[in-house]
Write an enzyme that holds these catalytic residues in place. Sequence first.
Site, PDB file in Angstrom:
ATOM      1  N   VAL A   3      58.917  18.795   1.465  1.00  0.00           N
ATOM      2  CA  VAL A   3      59.650  18.823   0.186  1.00  0.00           C
ATOM      3  C   VAL A   3      60.923  18.015   0.406  1.00  0.00           C
ATOM      4  O   VAL A   3      61.750  18.355   1.256  1.00  0.00           O
ATOM      5  CB  VAL A   3      59.986  20.272  -0.228  1.00  0.00           C
ATOM      6  CG1 VAL A   3      60.762  20.280  -1.532  1.00  0.00           C
ATOM      7  CG2 VAL A   3      58.716  21.104  -0.359  1.00  0.00           C
ATOM      8  N   HIS A  59      69.325  31.871  16.936  1.00  0.00           N
ATOM      9  CA  HIS A  59      69.418  32.893  15.887  1.00  0.00           C
ATOM     10  C   HIS A  59      70.262  32.385  14.713  1.00  0.00           C
ATOM     11  O   HIS A  59      71.153  33.085  14.226  1.00  0.00           O
ATOM     12  CB  HIS A  59      70.029  34.182  16.455  1.00  0.00           C
ATOM     13  CG  HIS A  59      69.074  34.946  17.316  1.00  0.00           C
ATOM     14  ND1 HIS A  59      69.409  36.100  17.970  1.00  0.00           N
ATOM     15  CD2 HIS A  59      67.770  34.707  17.615  1.00  0.00           C
ATOM     16  CE1 HIS A  59      68.361  36.549  18.654  1.00  0.00           C
ATOM     17  NE2 HIS A  59      67.355  35.719  18.451  1.00  0.00           N
ATOM     18  N   HIS A  91      68.224  40.558  17.089  1.00  0.00           N
ATOM     19  CA  HIS A  91      67.309  39.448  16.800  1.00  0.00           C
ATOM     20  C   HIS A  91      66.929  39.519  15.315  1.00  0.00           C
ATOM     21  O   HIS A  91      66.935  40.595  14.723  1.00  0.00           O
ATOM     22  CB  HIS A  91      66.091  39.544  17.704  1.00  0.00           C
ATOM     23  CG  HIS A  91      66.509  39.619  19.155  1.00  0.00           C
ATOM     24  ND1 HIS A  91      66.366  38.578  20.025  1.00  0.00           N
ATOM     25  CD2 HIS A  91      67.124  40.614  19.842  1.00  0.00           C
ATOM     26  CE1 HIS A  91      66.865  38.934  21.196  1.00  0.00           C
ATOM     27  NE2 HIS A  91      67.324  40.170  21.121  1.00  0.00           N
TER      28      HIS A  91
HETATM   29  C1  LIG Z   1      62.766  29.800  19.944  1.00  0.00           C
HETATM   30  C2  LIG Z   1      63.121  30.975  19.087  1.00  0.00           C
HETATM   31  C3  LIG Z   1      63.055  32.259  19.626  1.00  0.00           C
HETATM   32  C4  LIG Z   1      63.387  33.354  18.818  1.00  0.00           C
HETATM   33  N1  LIG Z   1      63.163  34.615  19.286  1.00  0.00           N
HETATM   34  C5  LIG Z   1      63.255  35.655  18.423  1.00  0.00           C
HETATM   35  C6  LIG Z   1      62.823  36.957  18.808  1.00  0.00           C
HETATM   36  O1  LIG Z   1      62.300  37.175  19.899  1.00  0.00           O
HETATM   37  N2  LIG Z   1      62.973  37.966  17.917  1.00  0.00           N
HETATM   38  C7  LIG Z   1      63.521  37.767  16.672  1.00  0.00           C
HETATM   39  O2  LIG Z   1      63.662  38.734  15.918  1.00  0.00           O
HETATM   40  N3  LIG Z   1      63.928  36.537  16.282  1.00  0.00           N
HETATM   41  C8  LIG Z   1      63.774  35.482  17.112  1.00  0.00           C
HETATM   42  N4  LIG Z   1      64.116  34.234  16.696  1.00  0.00           N
HETATM   43  C9  LIG Z   1      64.672  34.069  15.348  1.00  0.00           C
HETATM   44  C10 LIG Z   1      63.617  34.223  14.259  1.00  0.00           C
HETATM   45  O3  LIG Z   1      62.365  33.763  14.713  1.00  0.00           O
HETATM   46  C11 LIG Z   1      64.067  33.433  13.036  1.00  0.00           C
HETATM   47  O4  LIG Z   1      65.350  33.867  12.648  1.00  0.00           O
HETATM   48  C12 LIG Z   1      63.143  33.599  11.851  1.00  0.00           C
HETATM   49  O5  LIG Z   1      61.800  33.423  12.237  1.00  0.00           O
HETATM   50  C13 LIG Z   1      63.530  32.588  10.784  1.00  0.00           C
HETATM   51  O6  LIG Z   1      62.661  32.712   9.671  1.00  0.00           O
HETATM   52  P1  LIG Z   1      62.876  31.797   8.384  1.00  0.00           P
HETATM   53  O7  LIG Z   1      61.825  32.148   7.423  1.00  0.00           O
HETATM   54  O8  LIG Z   1      64.296  31.871   7.980  1.00  0.00           O
HETATM   55  O9  LIG Z   1      62.678  30.293   8.906  1.00  0.00           O
HETATM   56  P2  LIG Z   1      61.444  29.632   9.661  1.00  0.00           P
HETATM   57  O10 LIG Z   1      60.509  30.652  10.153  1.00  0.00           O
HETATM   58  O11 LIG Z   1      62.003  28.665  10.633  1.00  0.00           O
HETATM   59  O12 LIG Z   1      60.691  28.855   8.499  1.00  0.00           O
HETATM   60  C14 LIG Z   1      61.145  27.698   7.866  1.00  0.00           C
HETATM   61  C15 LIG Z   1      59.906  26.867   7.529  1.00  0.00           C
HETATM   62  O13 LIG Z   1      60.228  25.902   6.560  1.00  0.00           O
HETATM   63  C16 LIG Z   1      59.600  24.686   6.885  1.00  0.00           C
HETATM   64  N5  LIG Z   1      60.402  23.631   6.271  1.00  0.00           N
HETATM   65  C17 LIG Z   1      61.687  23.319   6.534  1.00  0.00           C
HETATM   66  N6  LIG Z   1      62.097  22.332   5.728  1.00  0.00           N
HETATM   67  C18 LIG Z   1      61.042  22.016   4.934  1.00  0.00           C
HETATM   68  C19 LIG Z   1      60.847  21.059   3.901  1.00  0.00           C
HETATM   69  N7  LIG Z   1      61.838  20.228   3.510  1.00  0.00           N
HETATM   70  N8  LIG Z   1      59.635  20.984   3.312  1.00  0.00           N
HETATM   71  C20 LIG Z   1      58.623  21.827   3.679  1.00  0.00           C
HETATM   72  N9  LIG Z   1      58.754  22.740   4.662  1.00  0.00           N
HETATM   73  C21 LIG Z   1      59.959  22.843   5.272  1.00  0.00           C
HETATM   74  C22 LIG Z   1      59.621  24.660   8.417  1.00  0.00           C
HETATM   75  O14 LIG Z   1      58.640  23.786   8.951  1.00  0.00           O
HETATM   76  C23 LIG Z   1      59.366  26.119   8.750  1.00  0.00           C
HETATM   77  O15 LIG Z   1      57.993  26.395   8.898  1.00  0.00           O
HETATM   78  C24 LIG Z   1      63.825  33.127  17.476  1.00  0.00           C
HETATM   79  C25 LIG Z   1      63.890  31.843  16.951  1.00  0.00           C
HETATM   80  C26 LIG Z   1      63.524  30.766  17.747  1.00  0.00           C
HETATM   81  C27 LIG Z   1      63.567  29.375  17.145  1.00  0.00           C
END
Ligand SMILES: Cc1cc2nc3c(=O)[nH]c(=O)nc-3n(C[C@H](O)[C@H](O)[C@H](O)COP(=O)(O)OP(=O)(O)OC[C@H]3O[C@@H](n4cnc5c(N)ncnc54)[C@H](O)[C@@H]3O)c2cc1C
Length: 561
Positions: A220, A491, A537
């Site tokens: 997007v 995070h 987390h």
């Molecule tokens: C390496 C790592 C380890 C972690 N470990 C833990 C843990 O053990 N326990 C815990 O509780 N939390 C953990 N976290 C944090 C947790 O996973 C995240 O805070 C949470 O998953 C974020 O969810 P979200 O929906 O905000 O974003 P995300 O899950 O990152 O989703 C965003 C999505 O949007 C998509 N996207 C972005 N821009 C666009 C666009 N312009 N067009 C289309 N698609 C797009 C991306 O590809 C992605 O799939 C960790 C995070 C990471 C990166």
Amino acid sequence: MTMTTYKPRRVNDITPQKKVESQRGGGTAGCVLANRLTEDPEISVLLLEKGKPSFTWSSRVPLLSCNFRTNTLCNIFNSVPQKQLGGKAVKIITGCGLGGSSRINAMLYTRGLPCQFDAWSEEGRKGWSYEELLPYFLKSERALDETKNGAVHSVTGLWKNRSFKSYFKTTDSNPVEPIYGVAKASYTIDEHSHRSDTASAFLSSQEERHNLHICVDALVSKIVLNSSKGVSAKGVSVERYSQKSDLVEILAKREIIICAGTIGSPQLLMLSGIGPRDHLLGLGIDVRKDLPGVGSNLRDHACIPVSFNVPIKDSLENTMNSSFSALGQLLEYITTGDGAFRAPIHEVHLWAKTDMLLFQSKKILDERPSDTEDPQTSVIPDIEILATSFGDLGKSDKGGFSLWAVPVKPQSRGVVRLTTVNPRDPPACNLNLFGDPRDRLAARVALRLCLRIKEQMATNGYPITDNIVPKGDMDAALDSFVVERGRSLYHYCSSCRMAPEHDTLAPGVVNDELRVHGVSNLRIADASVFPDILSTHLQATVVAVAEKCADMVKKARNPLA
Ligand SMILES: Cc1cc2nc3c(=O)[nH]c(=O)nc-3n(C[C@H](O)[C@H](O)[C@H](O)COP(=O)(O)OP(=O)(O)OC[C@H]3O[C@@H](n4cnc5c(N)ncnc54)[C@H](O)[C@@H]3O)c2cc1C
């Protein structure tokens, strides 16, 4: 697993002018929303995700799916140079594929303390107290441990978690009262020892839903806005992510919910002309809504790993560096679901509080809050130590063990800004780690605690020696270790915080119903809306936010339901 095993219908080609009711990005939160909204056959959803599904066997094996070196579901780029870390850049890592960061994270399931959500509510976030959020935590959760407290855990949701046998005297890592000590880790893992990410939990097990369309490899690039009666979102511009393609405009009948994550959501808003006026004008972007809060309150947890040498048989280096051992472990995993491949990277959490520890982190004082703090939130642990059964994972015949020192109540605030108007270019992310001097104090105490733990292990007769450790435990030595080794724990949150538009603490981007201030038909539901970072987390709370958002959307359609 490939997308063909998915029951919901998939849109393979991006169809111009296709009208659907709502659209979003398909990460941790996006998959939950897509499921919950399409429970109502009257709501049709188009889920747009820039990454690919990539459901391979290894993407479900806990140990392999946490490995950034081989994982194609990661989006990795450098932060801007971190002033307090000697000008070095740190790695920014997010998930990129259906399920987003829940596909690559360390799988720890922790919710945060009730008093932290109550603090959100006391700051005026209506509907966001612990009592009001608990039903949404319970709705998604399926706790596989029989011992879990039924009042705060659920056994009926779609998203599975469980813990493993622990050799420590531990407690539940999702307590309702603060704990100071060792907690048994709960992982988002299923009964077959596979990762339970939100794509597999919320999308693959559903009956066929003709009202759910999933489009992957779909970037997007802009929210299409209408300005006839105030600013409103009417659709999105989409292009292929894997290769340059023509832009396609997709219109929404009802509303758009952005779930692009803490980095992606402010980037998309700013590309669409919603953000801080001067920044947008500087890039030649037409300002549709001057919203200073967009990207202006980036929060994160820093992490400082301290690494030790231990016998190789006790460490993951054994599995990673020896094909013979890896094969044995793999066989054990395949046949019994156990062994090194089953375990995600962190084994236990240790929670502590700086003002309960004496200078050398040797003794725990009583648990009274210090006079300077709010008595409600002052009980929250501000240090987490994550025990990790590897060191640096270099080629070595020595085994590694590390303790990751994490100041979990940081005060530093960073910022996300565009570098160009190209949606493929990573934005400039300044995490501003240790930008607030108070964070350094917690880091020092946490590092001393790591050194004391190692000393105690050695005193107890365990063969552990220093590998990469601070040169002493005086402030200067600890501070330079932070500069050398400090990095992000990934995070990221609060870059589009839920708060009033002109909030004095930090300007808000969405209201209590997650609607973007001053733009109709546009919500955000992901980690970016957290009013403040939690001392834990984040993924469990991201899922609860998505559950609550789905409920709000359904109620807005049908207020009497
Ligand atoms: C390496 C790592 C380890 C972690 N470990 C833990 C843990 O053990 N326990 C815990 O509780 N939390 C953990 N976290 C944090 C947790 O996973 C995240 O805070 C949470 O998953 C974020 O969810 P979200 O929906 O905000 O974003 P995300 O899950 O990152 O989703 C965003 C999505 O949007 C998509 N996207 C972005 N821009 C666009 C666009 N312009 N067009 C289309 N698609 C797009 C991306 O590809 C992605 O799939 C960790 C995070 C990471 C990166």
